[in-house]
Design a protein around this motif. Structure first.
Motif, mmCIF file in Angstrom:
data_model
loop_
_atom_site.group_PDB
_atom_site.id
_atom_site.type_symbol
_atom_site.label_atom_id
_atom_site.label_comp_id
_atom_site.label_asym_id
_atom_site.label_seq_id
_atom_site.Cartn_x
_atom_site.Cartn_y
_atom_site.Cartn_z
ATOM 1 N N HIS A 124 37.358 44.091 30.220
ATOM 2 C CA HIS A 124 36.978 43.146 29.177
ATOM 3 C C HIS A 124 35.812 43.726 28.392
ATOM 4 O O HIS A 124 34.849 44.219 28.985
ATOM 5 C CB HIS A 124 36.582 41.804 29.791
ATOM 6 C CG HIS A 124 37.667 41.173 30.601
ATOM 7 N ND1 HIS A 124 38.566 40.267 30.083
ATOM 8 C CD2 HIS A 124 38.024 41.337 31.895
ATOM 9 C CE1 HIS A 124 39.418 39.892 31.024
ATOM 10 N NE2 HIS A 124 39.107 40.531 32.138
ATOM 11 N N LEU A 132 33.103 43.769 31.686
ATOM 12 C CA LEU A 132 33.563 43.327 32.993
ATOM 13 C C LEU A 132 34.832 44.077 33.361
ATOM 14 O O LEU A 132 35.773 44.150 32.573
ATOM 15 C CB LEU A 132 33.846 41.822 32.934
ATOM 16 C CG LEU A 132 34.384 41.145 34.173
ATOM 17 C CD1 LEU A 132 33.353 41.208 35.291
ATOM 18 C CD2 LEU A 132 34.742 39.702 33.869
ATOM 19 N N GLU A 134 38.004 44.118 35.721
ATOM 20 C CA GLU A 134 38.777 43.178 36.531
ATOM 21 C C GLU A 134 39.884 43.911 37.268
ATOM 22 O O GLU A 134 40.708 44.571 36.650
ATOM 23 C CB GLU A 134 39.380 42.097 35.607
ATOM 24 C CG GLU A 134 40.392 41.197 36.291
ATOM 25 C CD GLU A 134 40.894 40.072 35.391
ATOM 26 O OE1 GLU A 134 40.327 39.894 34.287
ATOM 27 O OE2 GLU A 134 41.849 39.386 35.780
ATOM 28 N N ASP A 135 39.907 43.764 38.581
ATOM 29 C CA ASP A 135 40.980 44.348 39.390
ATOM 30 C C ASP A 135 41.721 43.192 40.036
ATOM 31 O O ASP A 135 41.285 42.646 41.047
ATOM 32 C CB ASP A 135 40.378 45.283 40.446
ATOM 33 C CG ASP A 135 41.458 46.131 41.109
ATOM 34 O OD1 ASP A 135 42.624 46.076 40.661
ATOM 35 O OD2 ASP A 135 41.130 46.848 42.070
ATOM 36 N N ARG A 136 42.831 42.809 39.432
ATOM 37 C CA ARG A 136 43.516 41.590 39.867
ATOM 38 C C ARG A 136 44.823 41.889 40.585
ATOM 39 O O ARG A 136 45.562 42.787 40.198
ATOM 40 C CB ARG A 136 43.804 40.672 38.665
ATOM 41 C CG ARG A 136 44.460 39.360 39.074
ATOM 42 C CD ARG A 136 44.580 38.403 37.916
ATOM 43 N NE ARG A 136 43.295 37.893 37.460
ATOM 44 C CZ ARG A 136 42.698 36.837 37.986
ATOM 45 N NH1 ARG A 136 43.245 36.180 38.979
ATOM 46 N NH2 ARG A 136 41.544 36.434 37.497
ATOM 47 N N ASN A 157 43.727 36.623 33.420
ATOM 48 C CA ASN A 157 42.751 35.553 33.530
ATOM 49 C C ASN A 157 43.240 34.262 32.871
ATOM 50 O O ASN A 157 43.346 33.206 33.502
ATOM 51 C CB ASN A 157 41.475 36.053 32.847
ATOM 52 C CG ASN A 157 40.261 35.229 33.168
ATOM 53 O OD1 ASN A 157 40.080 34.185 32.573
ATOM 54 N ND2 ASN A 157 39.446 35.683 34.113
ATOM 55 N N VAL A 211 41.037 38.655 43.162
ATOM 56 C CA VAL A 211 40.498 39.417 42.044
ATOM 57 C C VAL A 211 39.099 39.904 42.381
ATOM 58 O O VAL A 211 38.340 39.222 43.077
ATOM 59 C CB VAL A 211 40.496 38.564 40.747
ATOM 60 C CG1 VAL A 211 39.565 37.380 40.884
ATOM 61 C CG2 VAL A 211 40.101 39.407 39.546
ATOM 62 N N ARG A 212 38.805 41.102 41.899
ATOM 63 C CA ARG A 212 37.465 41.650 42.043
ATOM 64 C C ARG A 212 36.949 41.900 40.642
ATOM 65 O O ARG A 212 37.549 42.652 39.864
ATOM 66 C CB ARG A 212 37.514 42.954 42.834
ATOM 67 C CG ARG A 212 36.193 43.684 42.914
ATOM 68 C CD ARG A 212 36.424 45.104 43.467
ATOM 69 N NE ARG A 212 35.372 45.995 43.032
ATOM 70 C CZ ARG A 212 34.318 46.316 43.793
ATOM 71 N NH1 ARG A 212 34.200 45.816 44.984
ATOM 72 N NH2 ARG A 212 33.393 47.134 43.333
ATOM 73 N N LEU A 213 35.848 41.250 40.302
ATOM 74 C CA LEU A 213 35.263 41.380 38.971
ATOM 75 C C LEU A 213 33.935 42.110 39.106
ATOM 76 O O LEU A 213 33.016 41.621 39.757
ATOM 77 C CB LEU A 213 35.030 39.998 38.352
ATOM 78 C CG LEU A 213 36.253 39.097 38.197
ATOM 79 C CD1 LEU A 213 35.836 37.681 37.836
ATOM 80 C CD2 LEU A 213 37.184 39.658 37.140
ATOM 81 N N HIS A 215 30.744 43.318 37.129
ATOM 82 C CA HIS A 215 30.036 43.152 35.863
ATOM 83 C C HIS A 215 29.262 44.404 35.506
ATOM 84 O O HIS A 215 28.761 45.110 36.388
ATOM 85 C CB HIS A 215 29.063 41.978 35.950
ATOM 86 C CG HIS A 215 29.741 40.647 35.980
ATOM 87 N ND1 HIS A 215 30.199 40.073 37.144
ATOM 88 C CD2 HIS A 215 30.057 39.780 34.984
ATOM 89 C CE1 HIS A 215 30.755 38.902 36.858
ATOM 90 N NE2 HIS A 215 30.689 38.694 35.564
#
Lengths: 225, 225
Positions: A124, A132, A134-136, A157, A211-213, A215
């Motif tokens: 993102h 950010l 994101e590993d979803r 998301n 999910v691993r976010l 930042h």
DNA sequence: TAGTGGTCTAGACCACCTG
DNA sequence: AGGTGGTCTAGACCACTAG
């Protein structure tokens, strides 16, 4: 103290008495009927007020045992998890996202979601700067439609928010040093301190997504006490 | 669908209709009187149920405008902030704390709390291993008794909980690299990623305390969705 | 088993706000 | 101006549980 007519006024008055140690921590306070008589209102109104204070964690209520002032009120904070797009847009920045090839992500073992798993990594960006990572992972067995959804249009998301209401889950926040891959995507130094948000989302007994976010460095997550 | 008698059952049914897209996001749902007629219960019961769903963020209610299904329900997580002693004790570890000489802390400008400020740094230990580094500032003008309290008996954390109820405030969570002083106290490498918790606590218009809590590396903070 | 909170009802009035 | 949710009432029955 009579003629109180609103439950909010009762919340105020009861709070005042607790704060002034008229009803000290651990104390049993009068029952609903007595308070209703004292305040000159109906028991329903007292009930509404005491229920609000109990939800807030100030009072502890049990049938027959009565209502007690909590000894050490555990404080609670609320985290509002915004839609990432809105979180970025609200700062005045322009939002974009970029799906990432799975090959560009570290090879880790898929979390066990109890079904077929689809991995949808995504970066993102705010004003084209990494915001950010994101590993979803999505359980496509439990989330029908996810396997064929086009995440280039709506990112995972937002797609999930729209298609899977009423979820529960857990979040874990931690600080982690940026790995080589994370540093590359977030354009920061390897080893930089990242605020990492790990979330598992459930519905009924099924685990829907994990999910691993991560930042970008410097991010502050705000909560209200 | 008649004869529903509990507000929880109505919550379930309304949730089902939203989930099944019978009442899609953005839709106006029937008013309380109509639902009461449909469910065969009183309007109060419907009100209780819809109010619960509104607090949960699923519905949006406005007088005259009616009740709508939220388009993109912002999800919320709850953080339970335990008393540090209990947090450590619950893992089976032994709790201890050590007040730190102010001289051992980095020299930073005191936060502006609007009154005389007392600094009370403290290290919390689990089984004698560093767990959490607390740098606390107390507004002794707004917190009478703090200036003369003996924080060797009860640490500032617990003293404040017992003496200052009904506070509000904000929390910011971030990841930061351990400074030299933090690394020394937490017995970790300088530059290690620390989960840092900054909190400001208010009551009425006064700012009571500000605290910075740096967790030892590896700590995970749990929230419930 | 008796006292407490939890809930439901039928009715009422009102504040708010959209059309 | 009128419809909506917000609230209060007086009464009732019930579920839970401490003593």
């Amino acid at each position: 103290m009579s003629g109180v007519q609103s439950w909010q006024a009762i919340v105020e008055e009861v709070s005042r008495r607790i704060g002034a140690r008229i009803w000290p921590p651990g104390d049993l306070i009068p029952n609903e009927a007595d308070l209703a008589a004292e305040f000159g209102c109906s028991r329903s109104t007292v009930n509404r007020a005491l229920r609000a204070l109990a939800e807030q964690g100030v009072l502890e209520r049990r049938r027959k045992a009565g209502t007690r002032v909590c000894e050490m009120p555990e404080s609670r904070a609320r985290l509002h998890i915004p839609v990432i797009r809105e979180q970025i847009t609200q700062t005045g920045a322009r939002y974009r996202f970029r799906l990432l090839p799975v090959g560009q992500m570290p090879r880790v073992t898929a979390p066990d979601l109890g079904g077929a798993v689809l991995r949808v990594p995504c970066l993102h960006l705010a004003d084209d700067r990494p915001f950010l990572l994101e590993d979803r992972w999505i359980n496509t067995t439990a989330v029908p439609g996810a396997a064929t959804a086009d995440f280039r249009q709506a990112n995972a998301n937002e797609w999930l928010l729209r298609h899977v209401p009423f979820t529960t889950g857990e979040i874990a926040l931690s600080a982690q040093a940026a790995s080589a891959a994370e540093a590359r995507h977030l354009e920061c130094a390897q080893g930089a301190a990242l605020l990492v948000h790990d979330r598992v989302t459930r519905q009924g007994g099924a685990t829907l997504t994990a999910v691993r976010l991560a930042h970008a460095p410097g991010y502050r997550m705000q909560l209200l006490l």
